[in-house]
Design a protein around this motif. Structure first.
Motif, PDB file in Angstrom:
ATOM      1  N   ALA A 458       0.761  -1.144   0.046  1.00 42.07           N
ATOM      2  CA  ALA A 458      -0.183   0.000  -0.038  1.00 42.07           C
ATOM      3  C   ALA A 458       0.793   1.220   0.007  1.00 42.07           C
ATOM      4  N   ARG A 459       2.155   1.120   0.353  1.00 37.85           N
ATOM      5  CA  ARG A 459       2.936   2.408   0.544  1.00 37.85           C
ATOM      6  C   ARG A 459       3.730   2.740  -0.665  1.00 37.85           C
ATOM      7  N   ARG A 460       3.773   1.955  -1.666  1.00 35.38           N
ATOM      8  CA  ARG A 460       4.399   1.929  -2.928  1.00 35.38           C
ATOM      9  C   ARG A 460       3.761   3.289  -3.607  1.00 35.38           C
ATOM     10  N   LEU A 461       4.734   4.040  -4.190  1.00 33.36           N
ATOM     11  CA  LEU A 461       4.376   5.224  -4.916  1.00 33.36           C
ATOM     12  C   LEU A 461       3.832   4.767  -6.454  1.00 33.36           C
ATOM     13  N   SER A 462       4.346   3.688  -7.071  1.00 39.64           N
ATOM     14  CA  SER A 462       3.894   3.672  -8.207  1.00 39.64           C
ATOM     15  C   SER A 462       2.553   3.412  -8.450  1.00 39.64           C
ATOM     16  N   ALA A 463       2.121   3.547  -9.739  1.00 38.72           N
ATOM     17  CA  ALA A 463       0.502   3.371 -10.022  1.00 38.72           C
ATOM     18  C   ALA A 463       0.302   1.920  -9.712  1.00 38.72           C
ATOM     19  N   GLY A 464      -0.914   2.046  -9.193  1.00 40.34           N
ATOM     20  CA  GLY A 464      -1.655   0.487  -8.961  1.00 40.34           C
ATOM     21  C   GLY A 464      -2.957   0.708  -8.584  1.00 40.34           C
ATOM     22  N   ASP A 465      -3.729  -0.547  -8.206  1.00 39.59           N
ATOM     23  CA  ASP A 465      -4.870  -0.768  -7.554  1.00 39.59           C
ATOM     24  C   ASP A 465      -4.985  -0.259  -6.254  1.00 39.59           C
ATOM     25  N   PRO A 466      -6.279  -0.055  -5.601  1.00 35.71           N
ATOM     26  CA  PRO A 466      -6.349   0.108  -4.203  1.00 35.71           C
ATOM     27  C   PRO A 466      -5.859  -0.851  -3.620  1.00 35.71           C
ATOM     28  N   ALA A 467      -5.091  -0.666  -2.258  1.00 36.46           N
ATOM     29  CA  ALA A 467      -4.463  -1.669  -1.589  1.00 36.46           C
ATOM     30  C   ALA A 467      -5.067  -2.687  -1.124  1.00 36.46           C
ATOM     31  N   ILE A 468      -6.537  -2.559  -0.891  1.00 38.97           N
ATOM     32  CA  ILE A 468      -7.527  -3.750  -0.691  1.00 38.97           C
ATOM     33  C   ILE A 468      -8.562  -3.621  -1.537  1.00 38.97           C
ATOM     34  N   PRO A 469      -9.444  -4.535  -1.864  1.00 39.14           N
ATOM     35  CA  PRO A 469     -10.851  -4.440  -2.466  1.00 39.14           C
ATOM     36  C   PRO A 469     -12.078  -4.096  -1.728  1.00 39.14           C
ATOM     37  N   THR A 470     -12.962  -3.495  -2.158  1.00 35.48           N
ATOM     38  CA  THR A 470     -14.142  -3.107  -1.627  1.00 35.48           C
ATOM     39  C   THR A 470     -15.205  -4.343  -1.849  1.00 35.48           C
ATOM     40  N   VAL A 471     -15.556  -4.991  -1.018  1.00 36.86           N
ATOM     41  CA  VAL A 471     -16.770  -6.088  -1.257  1.00 36.86           C
ATOM     42  C   VAL A 471     -18.066  -5.560  -0.381  1.00 36.86           C
ATOM     43  N   THR A 472     -19.085  -6.254  -0.976  1.00 31.52           N
ATOM     44  CA  THR A 472     -20.310  -5.918  -0.431  1.00 31.52           C
ATOM     45  C   THR A 472     -21.026  -7.314   0.040  1.00 31.52           C
ATOM     46  N   GLU A 473     -21.470  -7.327   1.289  1.00 32.75           N
ATOM     47  CA  GLU A 473     -22.327  -8.609   1.693  1.00 32.75           C
ATOM     48  C   GLU A 473     -23.626  -8.208   2.237  1.00 32.75           C
ATOM     49  N   SER A 474     -24.539  -9.174   1.701  1.00 31.47           N
ATOM     50  CA  SER A 474     -26.107  -8.837   2.160  1.00 31.47           C
ATOM     51  C   SER A 474     -26.161  -9.328   3.404  1.00 31.47           C
ATOM     52  N   LEU A 475     -27.006  -8.848   4.422  1.00 33.20           N
ATOM     53  CA  LEU A 475     -27.334  -9.165   5.882  1.00 33.20           C
ATOM     54  C   LEU A 475     -28.897  -9.958   5.626  1.00 33.20           C
ATOM     55  N   SER A 476     -29.512  -9.972   4.530  1.00 38.36           N
ATOM     56  CA  SER A 476     -30.808 -10.393   4.349  1.00 38.36           C
ATOM     57  C   SER A 476     -30.733 -11.827   4.016  1.00 38.36           C
TER      58      SER A 476
END
Length: 476
Positions: A458-476
Motif C-alpha cells: 500500500a505504501r508504494r508510490l508507483s501506480a496501482g490498484d487500491p491496496a485492498i478491494p471493497t466488497v459488499t455482503e448482504s445481511l438479508s
C-alpha cells in the motif's frame, strides 16, 4: 410570513417581505454564521420540499468516493473534526436571511424555517485519520431531508479538501519512513485553507507546521527560523548567522545556501560552534549537496548537526532522498495542493428516505457511470491472522439489520472484522472526542494504526490498484 403560495408566488419573480438592511453594499468582514457556505440549489431544494410536504421525511445521506486519484493505493479521511466544529455555526441570522430575501433565493416559508435552523440529526462515520477506499461510507448524515440536505456543500468542501491534503501527507511521511516531515505551505494556498492544510498534514503524519494560527487553534508544534531575506539583510553571511544564533541559541537551524554552500557551512559552525542544531538546504541537487554538507560538518566536528532539506519536495522527491544523509524534510506547495490530487472526489448522496407511509426505503441513482448503491451500510475491515487488512467490507440489507450489525467474535480463517464507523453527532449533540486539539492528536494516532495494518504494498508510490478491494455482503 405566509405558509401558502400560489402559482404567482414563485420566489424568483414575486416580491418578498425584505428585512430592513442598513446598506446594500456587500460586507466583506467575516461573519460568525456559516449558513451561506453552501450552494444555492441546497436551499431551493429545501424550499420546494417544504412546499410539497416532503421536507420532513426521514433520510440517510452518505459520503463516499467512487474511485481514488490515479495511482493512489488508499485515501486518508481528514476534516471530520473541523466539520463538527463548524456545525454549531451553520446558522442563518438576520444578515444571512436579509441576503437570501433580497436575492429572492427562497420564499417566506423557507426563510422562517432557516431562521430557527439547528441540526438535530445524527452523524456517524469513519474515525478521522482512518484510511478509506472506493465506496467506503466515510460519513452518514441522518435526519429530516430539510436538515440534512443543506449540509451537503459544507460537508464536501471540508472533507474533500482536508482528505486530499492528509492523503498526500501520508504518502510523504511513508516515503520519509522515520525522518520527520514539516508543513510549510501557507504561502502557496488561501489563507484560510492554509490552517486547514496544516491540521490535515498533522493527521497524515507531519510533525509540525510553520502556520501560527494552526498552531494556536490546534496546539500544533510550530517551526521556522529564517529565510534568505534575513541573510541578505546583513552585510555578510557571518553577521546574519551570528545574529540568529545570538537570538535563537546554538540549537537553531541556519540556512546555508544563500551564497556558496560549503562556505555557508563553515560560517555556520564558526557562528554557533559544533553544537549547531541544524543546517537547511533549499536549492540545487539536494541529494548531492546533503552528502557534501554531511562530510563537511563531520570534518568540522559537528557530527550532531542535522541536515534539513526543503525546496518543492513531494513524496517522489522524498523517496529519492532516502539514501541521502538527510534528517528532516520541509514540504510546502505539493502538500497544500494535494500533490496532484487537490480533491478526493467525495460525493454526498441520498441512500435512504421514508416513503409516504413513513417506512424507510433504499434509493439509488442509476445514471451511467454515476450510479450509487442504495441503503444504509455498515462498514468493517477484514483483517487476517497477522492483523493485515485484506478487504473493505460493506454490509447491506434491511435497515434495522444494518443498524444492529456487530462483528462476530472470531472468523473461521483466524482473522477478524474491525468495525469502522463511530458516532460523531447524536440527536444534534456533538461528540467532543473528535474536535479541537485533542481531536487532531486522536486522528493522527488513528491514521498511524490504520496505515500500519494495510498490506505492505500500500505504501508504494508507483501506480496501482487500491491496496485492498471493497466488497459488499448482504445481511438479508
Amino acid at each position: 410570513m405566509t405558509d401558502e403560495r400560489g402559482a404567482d408566488d414563485d420566489p424568483a419573480t414575486s416580491p418578498l417581505t425584505v428585512p430592513p438592511s442598513s446598506s446594500d453594499v456587500p460586507l466583506t468582514a467575516p461573519r460568525p454564521s456559516l449558513g451561506l457556505l453552501t450552494d444555492r440549489y441546497e436551499l431551493t431544494m429545501l424550499a420546494a420540499a417544504l412546499a410539497d410536504g416532503t421536507a420532513h421525511r426521514h433520510c440517510v445521506f452518505e459520503v463516499f468516493t467512487r474511485h481514488l486519484p490515479a495511482g493512489r493505493r488508499y485515501g486518508v479521511l481528514a476534516g471530520t473534526g473541523r466539520l463538527l466544529e463548524a456545525l454549531p455555526a451553520f446558522r442563518f441570522g438576520d444578515t444571512e436571511l436579509d441576503f437570501l430575501a433580497r436575492q429572492r433565493v427562497v420564499d417566506d416559508r423557507t426563510l422562517e424555517f432557516l431562521q430557527d435552523f439547528r441540526f438535530t440529526g445524527t452523524v456517524t462515520g469513519y474515525a478521522e485519520g482512518e484510511t478509506f477506499f472506493p465506496g467506503s461510507p466515510v460519513l452518514q448524515v441522518e435526519g429530516t431531508f430539510a436538515e440534512a440536505v443543506v449540509l451537503e456543500t459544507l460537508v464536501l468542501s471540508i472533507l474533500n479538501h482536508d482528505s486530499a491534503i492528509a492523503s498526500a501527507a501520508s504518502r510523504m511521511t511513508s516515503a520519509a519512513v522515520d525522518r520527520p516531515v514539516m508543513e510549510m505551505g501557507s504561502r502557496r494556498t488561501h489563507e484560510v485553507a492554509a490552517v486547514a492544510a496544516a491540521r490535515a498534514a498533522v493527521v497524515g503524519g507531519f510533525v509540525g507546521t510553520s502556520n501560527l494560527e494552526a498552531g494556536y487553534r490546534y496546539r500544533l508544534e510550530t517551526i521556522g527560523t529564517a529565510a534568505h531575506a534575513f541573510t541578505l539583510l546583513h552585510d555578510d553571511e557571518s553577521s546574519a548567522f551570528s545574529s540568529q544564533v545570538s537570538w535563537h541559541g546554538v540549537g537553531t537551524t541556519l540556512l546555508v545556501d544563500t551564497y556558496d554552500v560549503r562556505r555557508g557551512v563553515d560560517r555556520a559552525i564558526e557562528a554557533a560552534g559544533t553544537g549547531l542544531g541544524a543546517v537547511r538546504l533549499d536549492s540545487g541537487d539536494l541529494g548531492a549537496m546533503a552528502i557534501d554538507v554531511r562530510a563537511r560538518l563531520d570534518e568540522l566536528g559537528a557530527t550532531g548537526t542535522k541536515i534539513v532539506v526543503t525546496s518543492d519536495l513531494d513524496e517522489h522527491a522524498i523517496a529519492g532522498l532516502a539514501a541521502a544523509p538527510v534528517d528532516a524534510y520541509g514540504v510546502g506547495t505539493a502538500l497544500v495542493t494535494g500533490s496532484g490530487a487537490p480533491t478526493c472526489g467525495m460525493v454526498y448522496k441520498l441512500v435512504a428516505r421514508a416513503d409516504s407511509a413513513g417506512r424507510l426505503q433504499a434509493v439509488a441513482k442509476a445514471s451511467a457511470h454515476k450510479s450509487t448503491a442504495g441503503g444504509r451500510k455498515a462498514a468493517a475491515r477484514r483483517l487476517d491472522e497477522d492483523e493485515r487488512a485484506v478487504e473493505e467490507v460493506l454490509f447491506t440489507g434491511p435497515d434495522e439489520d444494518v443498524v444492529a450489525w456487530e462483528p462476530p467474535e472470531s472468523a473461521a480463517d483466524g482473522g477478524r472484522l474491525r468495525p469502522l464507523q463511530v458516532p460523531l453527532v447524536t440527536d444534534g449533540a456533538i461528540d467532543s472526542r473528535w474536535v479541537g486539539a485533542h481531536g487532531v492528536s486522536t486522528a493522527a494516532e488513528q491514521h498511524t494504526r490504520s496505515r500500519n495494518e494495510l498490506p505492505r504494498g500500500a505504501r508504494r508510490l508507483s501506480a496501482g490498484d487500491p491496496a485492498i478491494p471493497t466488497v459488499t455482503e448482504s445481511l438479508s
